[in-house]
Design a protein around this motif. Structure first.
Motif, mmCIF file in Angstrom:
data_model
loop_
_atom_site.group_PDB
_atom_site.id
_atom_site.type_symbol
_atom_site.label_atom_id
_atom_site.label_comp_id
_atom_site.label_asym_id
_atom_site.label_seq_id
_atom_site.Cartn_x
_atom_site.Cartn_y
_atom_site.Cartn_z
ATOM 1 N N THR A 83 0.824 -1.217 0.000
ATOM 2 C CA THR A 83 0.000 0.000 0.000
ATOM 3 C C THR A 83 0.854 1.262 0.000
ATOM 4 O OG1 THR A 83 -0.141 0.047 2.421
ATOM 5 C CG2 THR A 83 -1.823 -1.210 1.233
ATOM 6 N N ALA A 84 2.161 1.090 0.179
ATOM 7 C CA ALA A 84 3.050 2.251 0.216
ATOM 8 C C ALA A 84 3.933 2.317 -1.021
ATOM 9 C CB ALA A 84 3.918 2.205 1.480
ATOM 10 N N LYS A 97 3.670 2.257 5.100
ATOM 11 C CA LYS A 97 2.773 3.392 4.928
ATOM 12 C C LYS A 97 2.554 4.055 6.279
ATOM 13 C CE LYS A 97 -1.843 4.625 3.192
ATOM 14 N NZ LYS A 97 -3.088 4.116 2.591
ATOM 15 N N GLN A 98 2.690 5.389 6.313
ATOM 16 C CA GLN A 98 2.521 6.147 7.548
ATOM 17 C C GLN A 98 1.485 7.236 7.339
ATOM 18 O OE1 GLN A 98 4.083 5.249 10.345
ATOM 19 N NE2 GLN A 98 5.222 3.626 9.283
ATOM 20 N N GLN A 150 7.203 5.510 3.825
ATOM 21 C CA GLN A 150 8.410 5.635 4.662
ATOM 22 C C GLN A 150 9.395 4.521 4.287
ATOM 23 O OE1 GLN A 150 8.891 4.723 9.154
ATOM 24 N NE2 GLN A 150 8.530 6.948 9.048
ATOM 25 N N ILE A 151 10.586 4.945 3.844
ATOM 26 C CA ILE A 151 11.663 4.010 3.511
ATOM 27 C C ILE A 151 12.728 4.115 4.593
ATOM 28 C CG2 ILE A 151 13.372 3.330 1.786
ATOM 29 C CD1 ILE A 151 11.694 4.917 -0.268
ATOM 30 N N LEU A 194 8.228 10.031 1.786
ATOM 31 C CA LEU A 194 7.808 10.585 0.501
ATOM 32 C C LEU A 194 6.286 10.594 0.403
ATOM 33 C CD1 LEU A 194 10.328 8.677 -1.801
ATOM 34 C CD2 LEU A 194 10.470 11.075 -1.105
ATOM 35 N N PRO A 195 5.707 11.651 -0.189
ATOM 36 C CA PRO A 195 4.243 11.696 -0.325
ATOM 37 C C PRO A 195 3.749 10.527 -1.182
ATOM 38 C CG PRO A 195 5.218 13.839 -0.786
ATOM 39 C CD PRO A 195 6.347 12.873 -0.709
ATOM 40 N N LEU A 196 2.645 9.929 -0.748
ATOM 41 C CA LEU A 196 2.048 8.826 -1.525
ATOM 42 C C LEU A 196 1.193 9.366 -2.668
ATOM 43 C CD1 LEU A 196 0.914 6.147 1.084
ATOM 44 C CD2 LEU A 196 2.493 5.824 -0.817
#
Length: 524
Positions: A398-399, A436-437, A446-447, A517-519
């Motif tokens: 989902t991310a 995913k955050q 988030q990596i 990073l923005p999704l």
């Protein structure tokens, strides 16, 4: 009497070299050393000066030490002055007893231990200073007591001549008295019943706060101190107002007493000082930047020279030697590897140049982060395998979707993973997570790159993303690199409207780099 005040020490000896020796021993005490060559000189000095201690030679012509001491004791002014006898000729108990009978505090034999002599004299110097201090304090106490006995008229005289404003209020805060200086500062007249005191003249920008603080003081009855601006007809000044409750003999509040002080000059000095401090900080920052650039240039020359030496060396061998096919292939691989290393250094420098000039641009497109991360890991697999390092991955589907520049995102990941490999031990593990955050109703990918390598010192952690910064910037350091990779990571991440941060528990405890990073919720 300040502790730094010099007191007199009298040195008496008929031999000049002895006086010089005594002076050399005692000059470290920082006191006034008076030298006398005879008993007559000693008595003459005592007519005009007081001494903390007298060092008196026993064997002197005409008046010897004992006769001189006897005459010293006969004078009221010097009756209690400490005397230390010095002698090199006799150690008989009878002479010692005679010396002590004349009121000597000590009897020393030559040669004298400098440390002992200095210690003994310093004791009497301190005692003399304390005696003077007690006398001074006694005089001050007597003066204070005399002052307290003055009448109320004395208080009014002092109030009228005071350099600070003095005022009295009743329990409701209405001014009942103000000295001339207070009226001069504020510009109000006590007889003017319409005046509300100093509150009428507070600068409009400070008035609300000053009135609120003053009313709180009246309500709670605590001591009060505040600084604010006061508006007068032709100028504005800064005031420091202090006030305390006035209590009766039975601890009943009867009003307040306060002072007003014009602190305009102090405020102006503080402003000037703050400006100087800012200039000093800016100068230090500029000096630090210049130092970092110098260190960077030194590292750059070293990093460029190392692969260049390998290229030149193998090229020369290929031109001058007749290698077999296997060794020729090895030479060409070495030249290629070092040429690529130089190319990467030049690309980093060019990227930083574009960043500084604000010319770095992105080609945005939908990106599958899982595919991108996997691709970068595959490209770094040979380097990791050379150190037996294993990659562990954790991906949240989902991310996966974001909008970005594929090449630049790859550069971010490659820089972070290359650092993790470089600083990890043999047979180590590097963990790569994609999750995913959610924050403030916004979703982001988030990596995280987590290693168990040498870690980052706490003092260096705030500067880890700065250009030209390296924990070890010497040319003899253990790890190569220009110190530009993480600076490029931060800038590229920010260009993608993301954030990056580094965490480490300290040296030897690994590090975690987190990129947010923005999704892209609906890929287009």
């Amino acid at each position: 009497m300040q502790s730094e005040t010099q007191v007199n020490i009298l040195l008496a000896d008929d031999e000049p070299e002895n006086l010089i020796a005594l002076e050399a021993v005692l000059e470290g005490l920082g006191q006034n050393l008076v030298k006398a060559n005879s008993g007559e000189d000693v008595l003459r000095y005592l007519l005009y000066q007081d001494f903390a201690v007298i060092l008196l030679d026993v064997q002197m012509p005409k008046l010897d030490g004992f006769e001189t001491a006897m005459m010293i004791r006969q004078r009221e002014r010097s009756h209690h002055t400490p005397i230390i006898f010095l002698t090199a000729f006799s150690t008989s108990d009878s002479l010692m007893c005679k010396g002590y009978s004349l009121g000597a505090v000590d009897y020393l034999f030559k040669p004298i231990d400098p440390v002992i002599l200095s210690s003994k004299v310093s004791v009497f110097v301190d005692l003399y200073k304390k005696t003077l201090e007690v006398q001074r304090q006694g005089l001050e106490l007597a003066a204070i007591n005399a002052e307290l006995r003055q009448s109320e008229e004395r208080f009014r005289t002092l109030s009228a001549c005071s350099p600070v404003g003095i005022f009295l209020t009743d329990i409701e805060g209405h001014c009942t008295y103000a000295n001339p200086r207070c009226q001069e500062i504020c510009g109000f007249n006590l007889q003017d019943n319409s005046s509300q005191g100093w509150l009428d003249f507070v600068h409009p920008e400070d008035q609300e706060r000053a009135i609120a603080n003053w009313l709180t003081h009246l309500r709670d009855g605590h001591e009060y101190s505040d600084e604010f601006r006061l508006q007068r007809q032709d100028s504005t000044c800064w005031l420091h107002l202090r006030s305390s409750p006035m209590l009766s003999n039975v601890d009943t509040l009867v009003g307040h007493v306060g002072t007003l002080e014009d602190i305009t000059e102090r405020k102006q000095a503080e402003t000037a000082r703050a400006q100087i401090i800012q200039e000093q900080v800016a100068r230090r920052e500029a000096e630090t930047a210049n130092r970092l650039k110098d260190e960077f240039l030194a590292v750059l020359s070293h990093e460029l020279r190392t692969p260049l030496n390998a290229i030149l060396g193998w090229s020369r061998l290929l031109l001058t030697k007749d290698f077999d096919a296997e060794k020729t292939l090895r030479a060409l691989e070495t030249i290629e590897r070092n040429a690529k290393s130089q190319a990467e250094l030049v690309e980093d420098i060019l990227d930083v140049s574009l960043i500084i000039q604000g010319k770095l641009r992105l080609q945005l497109q939908p990106i599958d982060l899982i595919q991108l991360i996997t691709s970068v890991l595959d490209s770094l697999h040979p380097i990791a395998e050379s150190k037996s390092i294993q990659f562990e991955t954790e991906f949240d589907a989902t991310a996966a979707n974001t909008a970005g520049d594929s090449g630049r995102l790859r550069q971010i990941l490659r820089n972070l993973l290359s650092n993790a490999i470089k600083f990890s031990p043999e047979e180590g593990k590097i963990r790569v997570r994609l999750t995913k955050q959610q924050d403030d109703e916004k979703s982001f990918a988030q990596i995280q790159v987590i290693d168990h390598g040498i870690g980052i010192e706490p003092d260096f952690l705030p500067y880890v993303f700065d250009r030209f910064r390296q924990a070890d910037s010497s040319t003899t350091r253990s790890y190569s690199g220009l110190g530009l990779g993480l600076a490029i990571v931060r800038h590229l991440t920010e260009l993608h409207d993301g954030t990056v941060q580094a965490e480490s528990a300290g040296e030897g405890k690994g590090a975690t780099f987190t990129v947010n990073l923005p999704l892209l919720e609906q890929p287009t």
